[in-house]
Design a protein around this motif. Structure first.
Motif, PDB file in Angstrom:
ATOM      1  N   LEU A  66       0.824  -1.201   0.000  1.00 35.43           N
ATOM      2  CA  LEU A  66       0.000   0.000   0.000  1.00 35.43           C
ATOM      3  C   LEU A  66       0.866   1.262   0.000  1.00 35.43           C
ATOM      4  N   ALA A  67       1.883   1.272   0.844  1.00 36.69           N
ATOM      5  CA  ALA A  67       2.711   2.465   0.999  1.00 36.69           C
ATOM      6  C   ALA A  67       3.663   2.687  -0.175  1.00 36.69           C
ATOM      7  N   THR A  68       4.039   1.604  -0.861  1.00 36.77           N
ATOM      8  CA  THR A  68       5.080   1.704  -1.888  1.00 36.77           C
ATOM      9  C   THR A  68       4.537   1.706  -3.303  1.00 36.77           C
ATOM     10  N   LEU A  69       3.569   0.824  -3.589  1.00 40.42           N
ATOM     11  CA  LEU A  69       3.119   0.640  -4.961  1.00 40.42           C
ATOM     12  C   LEU A  69       1.717   1.170  -5.246  1.00 40.42           C
ATOM     13  N   VAL A  70       0.830   1.103  -4.278  1.00 35.90           N
ATOM     14  CA  VAL A  70      -0.585   1.335  -4.564  1.00 35.90           C
ATOM     15  C   VAL A  70      -1.056   2.726  -4.148  1.00 35.90           C
ATOM     16  N   ARG A  71      -0.744   3.125  -2.920  1.00 29.51           N
ATOM     17  CA  ARG A  71      -1.225   4.425  -2.422  1.00 29.51           C
ATOM     18  C   ARG A  71      -0.124   5.163  -1.656  1.00 29.51           C
ATOM     19  N   PRO A  72       1.010   5.392  -2.266  1.00 30.60           N
ATOM     20  CA  PRO A  72       2.093   6.097  -1.572  1.00 30.60           C
ATOM     21  C   PRO A  72       1.663   7.497  -1.152  1.00 30.60           C
ATOM     22  N   GLY A  73       1.983   7.855   0.074  1.00 33.35           N
ATOM     23  CA  GLY A  73       1.655   9.179   0.565  1.00 33.35           C
ATOM     24  C   GLY A  73       0.237   9.336   1.071  1.00 33.35           C
ATOM     25  N   GLU A  74      -0.605   8.316   0.928  1.00 29.41           N
ATOM     26  CA  GLU A  74      -1.992   8.389   1.381  1.00 29.41           C
ATOM     27  C   GLU A  74      -2.143   7.697   2.736  1.00 29.41           C
ATOM     28  N   THR A  75      -3.225   8.013   3.441  1.00 28.93           N
ATOM     29  CA  THR A  75      -3.454   7.454   4.772  1.00 28.93           C
ATOM     30  C   THR A  75      -4.743   6.650   4.877  1.00 28.93           C
ATOM     31  N   HIS A  76      -5.706   6.880   3.965  1.00 28.56           N
ATOM     32  CA  HIS A  76      -7.023   6.263   4.080  1.00 28.56           C
ATOM     33  C   HIS A  76      -7.485   5.676   2.745  1.00 28.56           C
ATOM     34  N   LEU A  77      -8.432   4.755   2.849  1.00 26.27           N
ATOM     35  CA  LEU A  77      -9.050   4.139   1.680  1.00 26.27           C
ATOM     36  C   LEU A  77     -10.546   3.991   1.965  1.00 26.27           C
ATOM     37  N   ARG A  78     -11.390   4.446   1.048  1.00 30.92           N
ATOM     38  CA  ARG A  78     -12.834   4.311   1.218  1.00 30.92           C
ATOM     39  C   ARG A  78     -13.250   2.864   0.975  1.00 30.92           C
ATOM     40  N   LEU A  79     -13.901   2.277   1.975  1.00 34.98           N
ATOM     41  CA  LEU A  79     -14.347   0.885   1.911  1.00 34.98           C
ATOM     42  C   LEU A  79     -15.851   0.812   2.125  1.00 34.98           C
ATOM     43  N   TYR A  80     -16.454  -0.256   1.585  1.00 32.78           N
ATOM     44  CA  TYR A  80     -17.908  -0.433   1.636  1.00 32.78           C
ATOM     45  C   TYR A  80     -18.249  -1.825   2.152  1.00 32.78           C
ATOM     46  N   ARG A  81     -19.420  -1.897   2.801  1.00 35.02           N
ATOM     47  CA  ARG A  81     -19.880  -3.181   3.342  1.00 35.02           C
ATOM     48  C   ARG A  81     -21.408  -3.202   3.322  1.00 35.02           C
ATOM     49  N   GLY A  82     -21.987  -4.251   2.758  1.00 35.02           N
ATOM     50  CA  GLY A  82     -23.423  -4.426   2.814  1.00 35.02           C
ATOM     51  C   GLY A  82     -23.833  -5.016   4.153  1.00 35.02           C
ATOM     52  N   ALA A  83     -24.969  -4.554   4.694  1.00 37.26           N
ATOM     53  CA  ALA A  83     -25.430  -5.037   6.005  1.00 37.26           C
ATOM     54  C   ALA A  83     -26.947  -4.957   6.059  1.00 37.26           C
ATOM     55  N   ASP A  84     -27.531  -5.768   6.940  1.00 39.42           N
ATOM     56  CA  ASP A  84     -28.969  -5.709   7.157  1.00 39.42           C
ATOM     57  C   ASP A  84     -29.327  -4.811   8.329  1.00 39.42           C
ATOM     58  N   ARG A  85     -28.405  -4.680   9.295  1.00 38.79           N
ATOM     59  CA  ARG A  85     -28.653  -3.787  10.425  1.00 38.79           C
ATOM     60  C   ARG A  85     -27.316  -3.360  11.018  1.00 38.79           C
ATOM     61  N   VAL A  86     -27.283  -2.142  11.534  1.00 38.81           N
ATOM     62  CA  VAL A  86     -26.061  -1.632  12.155  1.00 38.81           C
ATOM     63  C   VAL A  86     -26.325  -1.051  13.535  1.00 38.81           C
ATOM     64  N   GLU A  87     -27.585  -1.060  13.959  1.00 39.36           N
ATOM     65  CA  GLU A  87     -27.947  -0.373  15.204  1.00 39.36           C
ATOM     66  C   GLU A  87     -27.159  -0.874  16.408  1.00 39.36           C
ATOM     67  N   ASP A  88     -26.902  -2.189  16.457  1.00 33.91           N
ATOM     68  CA  ASP A  88     -26.207  -2.728  17.630  1.00 33.91           C
ATOM     69  C   ASP A  88     -24.715  -2.409  17.632  1.00 33.91           C
ATOM     70  N   GLN A  89     -24.208  -1.763  16.566  1.00 37.77           N
ATOM     71  CA  GLN A  89     -22.801  -1.370  16.502  1.00 37.77           C
ATOM     72  C   GLN A  89     -22.594   0.128  16.734  1.00 37.77           C
ATOM     73  N   VAL A  90     -23.674   0.872  16.875  1.00 34.00           N
ATOM     74  CA  VAL A  90     -23.575   2.326  16.991  1.00 34.00           C
ATOM     75  C   VAL A  90     -23.068   2.721  18.379  1.00 34.00           C
ATOM     76  N   VAL A  91     -21.991   3.494  18.418  1.00 33.20           N
ATOM     77  CA  VAL A  91     -21.443   4.039  19.660  1.00 33.20           C
ATOM     78  C   VAL A  91     -22.060   5.397  19.946  1.00 33.20           C
ATOM     79  N   ARG A  92     -22.118   6.228  18.933  1.00 29.18           N
ATOM     80  CA  ARG A  92     -22.762   7.542  19.001  1.00 29.18           C
ATOM     81  C   ARG A  92     -23.057   7.979  17.574  1.00 29.18           C
ATOM     82  N   ARG A  93     -23.751   9.091  17.433  1.00 23.33           N
ATOM     83  CA  ARG A  93     -24.103   9.561  16.098  1.00 23.33           C
ATOM     84  C   ARG A  93     -23.564  10.970  15.864  1.00 23.33           C
ATOM     85  N   LEU A  94     -22.962  11.160  14.705  1.00 22.27           N
ATOM     86  CA  LEU A  94     -22.551  12.493  14.287  1.00 22.27           C
ATOM     87  C   LEU A  94     -23.758  13.231  13.709  1.00 22.27           C
TER      88      LEU A  94
END
Length: 267
Positions: A166-194
């Protein structure tokens, strides 16, 4: 996290590593001693011009160090032919079939050992050491057949290879990558809401995501997206040319608290 954080091998307080603050502003991570003890691999990688050449270097090194066979790096012929030595590829394929399997428990056990993060789910939600799901997780991760070929050491090298790629060949100089995940529910994972659509989620110690939004749209009634620190990526199928299952562009993300966006799948 539902269970106390444990010690780690990455030189940061585990509470900070698991926090949304770290997810927003990550610093470089390395597993103690891995690069130093495997300097020949990184000398080989330094000669690579692209991911195909880097993957070949990794495959040759893993084959030599752990007595793997070439076929193991492309497929696991379970029940056919002679038995193979246990390999990281088998764990990754087992995870893809069932993220609460024995293979998956070994991966979660590695995260717990190296990053101090206990799983929040393994077949069922885990809230304490007395939960049946915790006992199942411990039984699965400790299976003697999984640890006969230095499997944690193999995973250490997978993580450090991915970080190098990641650091050398794919995303040098970057810190983050946008990722996606399909789910049926997320309520039980919520810590707080922005806000209504942007919760802070507490992810399991290891979770599957994809870099392809269209893939995530096919799984579940909502799509969760996060800006993932590159330093918390254990595995990305696109970074290993020998890995047979790359169509879904899967990424395994180490857990903690993450600001997220929750949306409906695209029509």
């Amino acid at each position: 996290m539902p269970l106390p954080h444990g010690p780690n091998l990455i030189g940061l307080p585990t509470d900070f590593l698991a926090s949304a603050d770290y997810a927003a502003a990550p610093c470089e991570l390395h597993i103690s001693g891995v690069r130093e003890m495997n300097a020949p691999l990184f000398e080989m990688l330094a000669l690579a011009n692209d991911i195909d050449e880097a993957s070949e270097a990794l495959a040759k090194y893993m084959t030599a160090m752990f007595g793997l066979e070439a076929q193991q790096l492309r497929e696991e012929a379970r029940g056919m032919g002679p038995p193979f030595r246990h390999s990281f590829v088998r764990l990754l394929i087992g995870w893809g079939l069932d993220s609460s399997s024995r293979d998956a428990a070994v991966l979660k056990g590695w995260v717990e050992s190296r990053f101090g993060l206990a799983p929040a789910h393994h077949g069922a939600k885990i809230t304490s050491f007395s939960d049946p799901a915790w006992a199942t997780y411990v039984e699965h991760k400790m299976g003697s057949g999984f640890h006969a070929n230095s499997i944690f050491a193999q995973l250490d090298l997978v993580y450090e290879y991915v970080q190098w790629a990641l650091a050398t060949l794919v995303r040098p100089g970057e810190t983050h990558l946008r990722l996606y995940r399909g789910a049926d529910r997320v309520e039980d994972q919520v810590v707080r809401r922005l806000n209504v659509r942007q919760p802070v989620l507490r992810l399991n110690s290891l979770s599957s995501f994809t870099t392809d939004r269209a893939v995530a749209d096919s799984f579940g009634s909502v799509v969760v997206s996060v800006e993932a620190p590159l330093t918390k990526i254990l595995f990305a199928s696109a970074l290993m040319s020998f890995f047979a299952f790359r169509a879904e562009r899967e990424v395994l993300l180490i857990g903690g608290d993450y600001p997220a966006t929750v949306e409906r799948p695209l029509p």
